[in-house]
Motif scaffolding. Structure first.
Motif, PDB file in Angstrom:
ATOM      1  N   PHE A  84     -20.162 157.425-121.189  1.00  0.00           N
ATOM      2  CA  PHE A  84     -21.210 158.227-120.247  1.00  0.00           C
ATOM      3  C   PHE A  84     -21.441 158.702-119.208  1.00  0.00           C
ATOM      4  O   PHE A  84     -20.906 158.366-118.382  1.00  0.00           O
ATOM      5  CB  PHE A  84     -21.960 156.662-120.763  1.00  0.00           C
ATOM      6  CG  PHE A  84     -22.454 156.118-122.496  1.00  0.00           C
ATOM      7  CD1 PHE A  84     -23.473 156.706-123.195  1.00  0.00           C
ATOM      8  CD2 PHE A  84     -21.561 155.703-122.908  1.00  0.00           C
ATOM      9  CE1 PHE A  84     -23.090 156.988-124.677  1.00  0.00           C
ATOM     10  CE2 PHE A  84     -21.399 155.013-123.901  1.00  0.00           C
ATOM     11  CZ  PHE A  84     -22.787 155.896-125.254  1.00  0.00           C
ATOM     12  N   THR A  85     -22.490 159.490-119.107  1.00  0.00           N
ATOM     13  CA  THR A  85     -22.770 160.600-117.913  1.00  0.00           C
ATOM     14  C   THR A  85     -24.042 159.552-117.304  1.00  0.00           C
ATOM     15  O   THR A  85     -23.614 159.541-115.919  1.00  0.00           O
ATOM     16  CB  THR A  85     -21.910 161.258-117.976  1.00  0.00           C
ATOM     17  OG1 THR A  85     -23.119 162.076-118.865  1.00  0.00           O
ATOM     18  CG2 THR A  85     -20.743 161.433-118.074  1.00  0.00           C
ATOM     19  N   SER A  86     -24.672 159.599-117.695  1.00  0.00           N
ATOM     20  CA  SER A  86     -26.186 158.733-117.948  1.00  0.00           C
ATOM     21  C   SER A  86     -26.843 158.257-118.949  1.00  0.00           C
ATOM     22  O   SER A  86     -26.448 158.538-120.104  1.00  0.00           O
ATOM     23  CB  SER A  86     -27.463 160.275-118.050  1.00  0.00           C
ATOM     24  OG  SER A  86     -26.876 161.125-118.862  1.00  0.00           O
ATOM     25  N   PRO A  87     -28.010 157.362-118.726  1.00  0.00           N
ATOM     26  CA  PRO A  87     -27.910 157.098-117.585  1.00  0.00           C
ATOM     27  C   PRO A  87     -27.279 156.580-116.146  1.00  0.00           C
ATOM     28  O   PRO A  87     -26.493 155.117-117.286  1.00  0.00           O
ATOM     29  CB  PRO A  87     -29.400 156.544-117.674  1.00  0.00           C
ATOM     30  CG  PRO A  87     -28.986 155.862-118.585  1.00  0.00           C
ATOM     31  CD  PRO A  87     -28.873 156.995-119.999  1.00  0.00           C
ATOM     32  N   GLU A  88     -27.721 156.621-115.287  1.00  0.00           N
ATOM     33  CA  GLU A  88     -26.031 155.643-114.129  1.00  0.00           C
ATOM     34  C   GLU A  88     -26.673 154.826-114.379  1.00  0.00           C
ATOM     35  O   GLU A  88     -26.016 153.693-113.972  1.00  0.00           O
ATOM     36  CB  GLU A  88     -26.041 156.788-112.942  1.00  0.00           C
ATOM     37  CG  GLU A  88     -25.537 158.419-113.530  1.00  0.00           C
ATOM     38  CD  GLU A  88     -25.436 159.463-112.190  1.00  0.00           C
ATOM     39  OE1 GLU A  88     -25.760 158.782-111.052  1.00  0.00           O
ATOM     40  OE2 GLU A  88     -24.993 159.708-112.017  1.00  0.00           O
ATOM     41  N   ASN A  89     -27.757 154.244-114.398  1.00  0.00           N
ATOM     42  CA  ASN A  89     -28.244 152.912-113.378  1.00  0.00           C
ATOM     43  C   ASN A  89     -27.790 151.906-113.872  1.00  0.00           C
ATOM     44  O   ASN A  89     -29.349 150.447-114.232  1.00  0.00           O
ATOM     45  CB  ASN A  89     -29.953 152.694-112.891  1.00  0.00           C
ATOM     46  CG  ASN A  89     -30.896 153.502-114.500  1.00  0.00           C
ATOM     47  OD1 ASN A  89     -30.783 154.562-114.869  1.00  0.00           O
ATOM     48  ND2 ASN A  89     -31.342 153.236-114.079  1.00  0.00           N
ATOM     49  N   ILE A  90     -28.004 152.084-115.951  1.00  0.00           N
ATOM     50  CA  ILE A  90     -27.924 151.140-117.361  1.00  0.00           C
ATOM     51  C   ILE A  90     -26.348 149.959-116.616  1.00  0.00           C
ATOM     52  O   ILE A  90     -25.741 151.079-116.612  1.00  0.00           O
ATOM     53  CB  ILE A  90     -27.694 152.262-118.371  1.00  0.00           C
ATOM     54  CG1 ILE A  90     -29.016 152.596-118.762  1.00  0.00           C
ATOM     55  CG2 ILE A  90     -27.517 150.854-119.491  1.00  0.00           C
ATOM     56  CD1 ILE A  90     -30.302 151.595-118.856  1.00  0.00           C
ATOM     57  N   LYS A  91     -27.241 149.110-116.400  1.00  0.00           N
ATOM     58  CA  LYS A  91     -25.818 147.743-115.864  1.00  0.00           C
ATOM     59  C   LYS A  91     -24.591 148.622-117.167  1.00  0.00           C
ATOM     60  O   LYS A  91     -23.412 148.373-116.783  1.00  0.00           O
ATOM     61  CB  LYS A  91     -25.840 146.390-116.141  1.00  0.00           C
ATOM     62  CG  LYS A  91     -27.274 146.107-114.873  1.00  0.00           C
ATOM     63  CD  LYS A  91     -26.137 146.484-113.867  1.00  0.00           C
ATOM     64  CE  LYS A  91     -27.641 146.006-112.523  1.00  0.00           C
ATOM     65  NZ  LYS A  91     -28.827 146.809-112.827  1.00  0.00           N
ATOM     66  N   THR A  92     -25.032 147.863-118.637  1.00  0.00           N
ATOM     67  CA  THR A  92     -23.820 147.638-119.729  1.00  0.00           C
ATOM     68  C   THR A  92     -24.673 148.897-120.647  1.00  0.00           C
ATOM     69  O   THR A  92     -25.723 148.617-120.666  1.00  0.00           O
ATOM     70  CB  THR A  92     -23.745 146.412-119.817  1.00  0.00           C
ATOM     71  OG1 THR A  92     -23.361 145.947-119.059  1.00  0.00           O
ATOM     72  CG2 THR A  92     -22.449 146.319-120.680  1.00  0.00           C
ATOM     73  N   ILE A  93     -23.810 149.774-121.469  1.00  0.00           N
ATOM     74  CA  ILE A  93     -23.533 150.755-122.709  1.00  0.00           C
ATOM     75  C   ILE A  93     -22.441 150.712-123.685  1.00  0.00           C
ATOM     76  O   ILE A  93     -21.036 149.805-123.363  1.00  0.00           O
ATOM     77  CB  ILE A  93     -23.920 152.067-121.898  1.00  0.00           C
ATOM     78  CG1 ILE A  93     -24.639 151.926-120.830  1.00  0.00           C
ATOM     79  CG2 ILE A  93     -24.483 152.641-123.366  1.00  0.00           C
ATOM     80  CD1 ILE A  93     -24.779 153.496-120.694  1.00  0.00           C
ATOM     81  N   TYR A  94     -22.789 149.507-124.603  1.00  0.00           N
ATOM     82  CA  TYR A  94     -22.088 149.455-125.974  1.00  0.00           C
ATOM     83  C   TYR A  94     -22.324 150.625-127.013  1.00  0.00           C
ATOM     84  O   TYR A  94     -23.172 151.428-127.256  1.00  0.00           O
ATOM     85  CB  TYR A  94     -22.096 148.104-126.320  1.00  0.00           C
ATOM     86  CG  TYR A  94     -21.426 147.006-125.319  1.00  0.00           C
ATOM     87  CD1 TYR A  94     -20.270 146.194-124.900  1.00  0.00           C
ATOM     88  CD2 TYR A  94     -23.364 146.009-125.896  1.00  0.00           C
ATOM     89  CE1 TYR A  94     -20.608 145.364-123.778  1.00  0.00           C
ATOM     90  CE2 TYR A  94     -22.903 144.938-123.645  1.00  0.00           C
ATOM     91  CZ  TYR A  94     -22.097 144.454-123.897  1.00  0.00           C
ATOM     92  OH  TYR A  94     -21.690 143.793-123.057  1.00  0.00           O
ATOM     93  N   VAL A  95     -21.339 150.967-127.382  1.00  0.00           N
ATOM     94  CA  VAL A  95     -20.914 152.080-128.603  1.00  0.00           C
ATOM     95  C   VAL A  95     -19.902 151.870-129.643  1.00  0.00           C
ATOM     96  O   VAL A  95     -19.113 151.191-129.211  1.00  0.00           O
ATOM     97  CB  VAL A  95     -21.056 153.548-127.810  1.00  0.00           C
ATOM     98  CG1 VAL A  95     -20.077 153.320-127.675  1.00  0.00           C
ATOM     99  CG2 VAL A  95     -20.875 154.715-129.306  1.00  0.00           C
ATOM    100  N   SER A  96     -20.411 152.176-130.862  1.00  0.00           N
ATOM    101  CA  SER A  96     -19.452 151.986-131.434  1.00  0.00           C
ATOM    102  C   SER A  96     -18.199 153.205-131.096  1.00  0.00           C
ATOM    103  O   SER A  96     -19.547 154.421-130.947  1.00  0.00           O
ATOM    104  CB  SER A  96     -19.738 152.338-132.938  1.00  0.00           C
ATOM    105  OG  SER A  96     -20.557 153.169-133.622  1.00  0.00           O
TER     106      SER A  96
END
Length: 448
Positions: free
Chosen positions: A388-400
């Motif tokens: 992920f390139t954005s949003p940059e301010n998110i602490k954690t991003i999970y994706v299948s």
């Protein structure tokens, strides 16, 4: 002659007496005996040391001056006044009632035989007190206010204590001793010699008067004038909150404080120790009340001591989870080899966001962008991770993982080989067809 003197001696004696009486009558008529009151004769105090050597002082209640009645020839009495008499009060004869007898006499002996004195004032009445010694701390009585942006600092005295010996009635009135210092519109330190004054508990000045003796009448004073300014406070927390929680910042009930000091311009801020606020494993706000005066430099002080109590709060918030369905078009492929062609096999991807509610709730599907690294793909179906390139301010991003179909591109050699094969195949088919036709033709001729 003798006969002349002795004849009628009786008549002559009678005549002599008569003449004398007549003379007395004439004298009394021309210079009669009169009585007159003379007042305001100063009373001289004799042997005062009888009291002073005992450490006592006195105040004359009555009897500072004496009044007398004089009797004598008018020619003398009319000329007399207070200066012709001497009045003395010998303190050695003082009574238990604090009274001293007064003795009045002629100052000039020539009047003693002709003028009779009768005293009207006979005693001098005294109020006697002990002389008391007491020590007083010397303070400062400031007059006016320094210039704007400046305040009163500390002061130094050449002597901080004054010793005063005075009648007990005066000592008992005195509550404070101080020096007046006018600081009106002053911008810098000042020095002066101040007169020591004494005040009662109501703030009224006490006059010392007679019999008062101070160890000093004045004192040297040095007054320090401080600059005033508002200085910001800086504080941070130590430790980490519990899993799933975050410290969003540290707040102070006062972001700055008014301080004063000689070198205040050299201080940009006041940083509080980190260990003041420990947020280790915290799941809610951490609040602490502190006394800010403990953390000021030694030469700096608060303008108002009431500002010393400050509340420091570490804000603790819990992370929330939000699932967003993102169109596959929001992602791009990166690092794909030229020998392959690839296609996303999914139309959408579910993305899980974990952060503060204030952050997560601002994110929608259009804000989420990323790429897929195709550098290690193989021909066929691939399951790849999204970066992920954005949003940059998110602490954690999970994706299948996203599915990608990969095929090899046809090269020029491949195309030629394919064309050759197709040509050979066509030629072979043509030959087969020709042979078949010839065979068919031969069969038909045979039948004939």
């Amino acid at each position: 002659m003798r006969k002349l003197l002795t004849n009628n001696i009786l008549y002559k004696l009678i005549a002599l007496v008569f003449a004398m009486l007549l003379w007395l009558v004439v004298v009394n008529i021309s210079d009669p005996t009169v009585t007159r009151t003379i007042s305001g004769i100063p009373v001289e105090r004799v042997d005062e040391s009888v009291l002073t050597e005992q450490g006592k002082i006195y105040v004359v209640v009555e009897g500072n001056t004496a009044s007398i009645s004089v009797k004598g020839p008018r020619s003398i009495v009319d000329k007399l006044d207070a200066e012709d008499f001497r009045a003395e009060a010998p303190f050695g004869e003082i009574t238990n009632l604090n009274a001293v007898p007064i003795y009045v006499s002629h100052k000039y002996p020539k009047y003693e035989k002709n003028v009779e004195i009768t005293q009207k004032t006979r005693t001098m009445v005294l109020s006697i007190e002990d002389i008391v010694t007491k020590y007083f701390d010397i303070g400062i009585n400031y007059i006016g206010e320094p210039a704007s942006g400046y305040s009163l600092g500390s002061y130094k005295l050449s002597s901080s204590i004054v010793k005063l010996s005075a009648p007990k009635s005066i000592i008992d009135k005195i509550e404070t001793a101080s020096v007046d210092v006018d600081v009106t519109k002053i911008k810098g330190n000042m020095q002066l010699e101040g007169i020591i004054k004494y005040y009662d508990e109501s703030g009224d000045k006490v006059e010392l008067g007679d019999y008062c003796n101070a160890s000093q009448d004045s004192v040297g004073v040095e007054v320090f004038i401080y600059q005033m300014t508002d200085i910001p406070l800086v504080v941070s927390a130590t430790g980490s909150p519990a899993a799933g929680y975050e410290c969003t910042g540290v707040e102070l009930s006062k972001s700055s404080i008014s301080v004063e000091g000689e070198d205040i311009s050299s201080i940009d801020s006041i940083t509080l120790p980190n260990d003041l606020l420990d947020i280790t494993d915290a799941k809610e706000d951490v609040v602490k009340d502190i006394d800010i005066s403990q953390y000021l430099p030694s030469d700096i002080r608060l303008v108002n001591d009431d500002d010393k109590n400050i509340t420091v709060t570490a804000k603790i918030e819990k992370h929330i989870t939000k699932v967003v369905s993102v169109p596959i078009g929001n992602f791009v492929m990166s690092n794909l080899s030229d020998e392959y062609e690839a296609t996303f096999l999914d139309e959408k991807v579910n993305v899980t966001l974990v952060d503060l509610a204030s952050v997560v709730n601002e994110v929608d599907e259009e804000n989420i962008r990323g790429y897929v690294d195709m550098s290690e793909v193989i021909e066929g179906k691939n399951s790849l991770e999204i970066h992920f390139t954005s949003p940059e301010n998110i602490k954690t991003i999970y994706v299948s993982r996203v599915r990608v179909g990969v095929v090899k591109k046809e090269t020029e050699t491949t195309k030629k080989e394919t064309t050759k094969k197709n040509t050979e195949k066509t030629t072979k088919e043509d030959k087969t067809d020709k042979t078949t036709e010839e065979e068919n033709s031969t069969e038909e001729s045979s039948e004939e």
